[in-house]
Design an enzyme around this catalytic site. Structure first.
Site, short mmCIF file in Angstrom:
data_model
loop_
_atom_site.label_atom_id
_atom_site.label_comp_id
_atom_site.label_asym_id
_atom_site.label_seq_id
_atom_site.Cartn_x
_atom_site.Cartn_y
_atom_site.Cartn_z
N HIS A 18 -9.96 31.31 -9.30
CA HIS A 18 -8.93 32.46 -9.48
C HIS A 18 -7.01 32.02 -9.64
O HIS A 18 -6.14 32.87 -9.36
CB HIS A 18 -8.70 34.12 -9.40
CG HIS A 18 -10.30 34.49 -8.65
ND1 HIS A 18 -10.04 35.30 -9.85
CD2 HIS A 18 -11.00 34.46 -7.90
CE1 HIS A 18 -11.73 36.31 -8.90
NE2 HIS A 18 -12.48 35.06 -8.09
N SER A 39 11.73 14.43 -23.66
CA SER A 39 11.93 15.03 -24.41
C SER A 39 13.08 14.80 -25.38
O SER A 39 14.38 14.57 -25.09
CB SER A 39 12.58 16.56 -23.67
OG SER A 39 13.54 17.31 -24.36
#
Ligand code: ARG
Length: 432
Positions: free
Chosen positions: A158, A280
């Site tokens: 999880h 970027s």
């Protein structure tokens, strides 16, 4: 466009309609062109064996087909919109060079079995490549599992910290996964390894075509016997191959997800080799894991290809032009999928673990399960041991290596069972 093979006197060819019919088909046929030539060679040999061609005619056809393959490979012949499709281009070239002999090549075959056999050979080639890249991926993962067997790594369920795991366990998982994926490629290869050539338009022809010969000459494992089934298998066999590729891409998607998390600032367990990252355009500080993100995304393209082909197969038996669209989906899906997979082995070879960040993520709670099992092994009923070990007061800094070593059942941290995986992988290796 050059003359159409099927043109009838007095019927005007409408350019717009032709463009719709042909679409990108002739460009896609570049993928299958060499296979089409290869199958044309086998077909010509078969025709000679039943007396439709004499020895000289066969020799001339084989020579020209070989020359065409060479011209195509070296860019002297370009398959483009001058032709309706690759099949027409082959025939036209043979007629141009050989006259009447060229006009004999299409005796006893249809473009329907021609496209089937070319696609089938292409599928076999791609499945072999799939097998090879899965084997290579498994090799890298297995080697790293051995080398990093005792390198701790948090184990999550999880996305919550659960128990101590290891790089060894992580690698062994991908090793076994890609062994299964290679096996699936091998099994699928055997499944699609059937020769459709000789089924003509789907109903055979009034000639004793030597299908045993073409099956052997093209290296098929068996003949696809029922002429009408050969047509029914178009698209179906493509789906089989897509599913085989899909198994590998499903694993790749989850592996890429792990790496996407592990390379984030929050986890920081893994550093990717710089060449697998991009910058970027605005944020000077960024190193983005675009390669693994596109690897993760390829399954979507394959799923779309699968859906398109599956939808096309909603047809009665016999050839239908709808089937033409299966080629684009197939080529696109395989192109993306194989492109991603073929980058994977090197990526895995070159990624580095950050021990400090990993160690910092191993917290005392992650030994609670060990403690509960230890108490149970000493005789306490497990449910009582579980309750005792659930008390945070019982948790303490543990030794991850000891925890791993104690995991002694086959397949767990202290007994990875890599020798078992090794034996399976050896059976799947190519050319060994
Ligand atoms: N481009 C066609 C296809 O991919 C080739 C077969 C054409 N056959 C026909 N009967 N029109 O299906």
């Amino acid at each position: 466009m050059s003359d159409l093979l099927w043109q009838k006197p007095g019927v005007k060819v409408d350019a717009r309609i032709q463009e719709f019919l042909a679409g990108e088909d002739v460009l896609l046929d570049r993928e299958f062109f060499l296979h089409d030539i290869q199958a044309s060679r086998a077909h010509a040999e078969g025709l000679q064996r039943i007396g439709i061609l004499d020895g000289d005619e066969l020799e001339a056809l084989l020579r020209e087909l070989e020359a065409l393959a060479g011209d195509f490979t070296e860019g002297r012949f370009v398959l483009d919109a001058r032709y309706e499709d690759g099949h027409s281009a082959i025939e036209q070239r043979l007629v141009e060079r050989l006259g009447d002999t060229g006009k004999k090549i299409h005796t006893g075959r249809s473009r329907n079995d021609q496209v089937l056999v070319a696609t089938r050979l292409w599928l076999k080639d791609r499945l072999l490549r799939l097998q090879a890249v899965c084997v290579e991926t498994a090799e890298v993962a297995l080697a790293r599992a051995g080398a990093e067997a005792m390198l701790p790594l948090p184990g999550y369920t999880h996305l919550q910290r659960a128990v101590v795991s290891s790089a060894g366990m992580w690698w062994a998982a991908w090793a076994e996964g890609f062994i299964d994926n290679a096996q699936r490629a091998v099994d699928t290869l055997a499944w699609v390894d059937a020769n459709p050539l000789g089924s003509a338009a789907g109903y055979g022809v009034n000639l004793p075509l030597d299908r045993e010969h073409t099956t052997r000459a093209l290296g098929f494992g068996r003949m696809q016997v029922a002429a009408t089934y050969a047509q029914l298998s178009r698209g179906k066999f493509e789906l089989g191959a897509i599913d085989a590729l899909g198994m590998a891409l499903l694993d790749l998607r989850r592996l890429a997800w792990d790496l996407s998390l592990f390379t984030s600032g929050e986890y920081g367990f893994v550093t990717l080799p710089a060449e697998y990252t991009t910058g970027s355009s605005i944020m000077p500080n960024k190193r983005n894991p675009d390669v693994i993100e596109l690897m993760r995304a390829t399954y979507a393209s394959l799923a779309a290809a699968r859906a398109e082909i599956e939808q096309l197969l909603s047809l009665p038996s016999g050839y239908h032009r709808d089937l033409q669209f299966s080629k684009g989906a197939l080529v696109h899906g395989f192109g993306r999928g194989m492109g991603a997979l073929e980058l994977l082995p090197d990526l895995l070879r070159n990624l580095d673990w950050n021990r400090e960040r990993i160690d910092a993520a191993l917290e005392p709670s992650m030994y609670a399960t060990d403690l509960a099992v230890e108490l149970a092994a000493k005789g306490m009923p497990f449910r009582d041991a579980y309750k005792q070990a659930a008390d945070p007061a019982q948790w303490a800094e543990g030794d991850p290596v000891k925890s791993l070593e104690a995991r002694s059942s086959t397949g767990s941290g202290g007994a990875l069972g890599l020798d078992i995986l090794r034996r399976r992988l050896d059976l799947l290796g190519i050319g060994e």
